[in-house]
Enzyme design. Structure first.
Site, short mmCIF file in Angstrom:
data_model
loop_
_atom_site.label_atom_id
_atom_site.label_comp_id
_atom_site.label_asym_id
_atom_site.label_seq_id
_atom_site.Cartn_x
_atom_site.Cartn_y
_atom_site.Cartn_z
CG HIS A 79 -2.06 -0.98 1.07
ND1 HIS A 79 -3.05 -1.09 2.01
CD2 HIS A 79 -2.36 -1.88 0.10
CE1 HIS A 79 -3.92 -2.01 1.62
NE2 HIS A 79 -3.51 -2.52 0.48
CD GLU A 81 -2.19 3.90 3.19
OE1 GLU A 81 -3.39 4.01 3.48
OE2 GLU A 81 -1.78 3.12 2.29
CB CYS A 107 -1.79 1.13 6.16
SG CYS A 107 -1.32 0.42 4.56
#
Length: 164
Positions: A79, A81, A107
C-alpha cells in the site's frame, strides 16, 4: 506596487496534491493511491500502491477476484502508506500522513509504529469494512488524529509547457 497572488493552494492542498500525483505512478488498473508524509512542512516520504521492488508488474496478477486469493493482487500489493513509510528520509515521530484513501488496519499498524500523529485523507469509501473499523480502533487507542481534507478545489492542473 504589485500585490501577491491570492489564489494559491493551501499547505493541505499542496501535500494532498503530491500524494495524488504520486498515485499516478501506480500500475494498478483499478485503484491508484498515493501517500505523502510531512514533518515541519517538509516532505519526508512519498509512496504509491504497487508490487514490491524486484517483483514483475507483468508476472503477478492485477485481478481483484479469483477462485484462489493468490491469483489476485491482494497478497502482493504494497500500500501507498507502507511505501511512503519505507521511503521516508527522517524520523517520522510527530509527522502527518496525506493519503487518498483512509488507511486499512495493516497500514494503521505501520503508521502507529512509525510515530505518525495525524492522517489527512480524501475518501473514506471503505469505512464500513472490517479493515477500516479495526484501523480506526487502533488509531484512536494510539492517539493518532485523522481528518478529511476540506477544500473547495476539484482539481489542480499541471502545465508541462515551456512558457510558465
Amino acid at each position: 506596487m504589485t500585490a501577491k497572488r491570492t489564489d494559491y493552494i493551501s499547505w493541505d492542498e499542496y501535500f494532498m496534491g503530491i500524494a495524488l500525483l504520486s498515485a499516478q505512478r501506480s500500475k494498478d488498473p483499478n485503484t491508484q493511491v498515493g501517500a505523502c508524509i510531512v514533518k515541519d512542512k517538509k516532505i519526508v516520504g512519498i509512496g504509491y500502491n504497487g508490487f514490491p521492488m524486484g517483483c514483475s508488474d507483468d508476472e503477478l496478477p492485477w485481478e481483484r477476484e479469483a477462485e484462489n486469493i493468490n491469483d489476485t493482487k491482494y497478497p502482493y500489493v504494497v500500500h501507498a502508506e507502507a511505501n511512503a513509510i519505507m521511503n521516508s528520509t527522517k524520523d517520522l515521530h510527530g509527522a502527518t500522513l496525506y493519503v487518498a484513501l483512509f488507511p486499512c488496519n495493516e497500514c494503521a499498524k505501520l503508521i502507529i509504529q512509525a510515530g505518525i500523529r495525524e492522517i489527512v485523507f480524501l475518501s473514506d469509501k471503505y469505512a464500513e469494512t472490517d479493515a477500516v473499523k479495526a484501523s480506526k480502533r487502533m488509531l484512536k487507542m494510539a492517539g493518532v488524529k485523522w481528518r478529511q481534507l476540506e477544500t473547495k478545489l476539484e482539481k489542480i492542473c499541471l502545465n508541462f509547457g515551456k512558457e510558465l
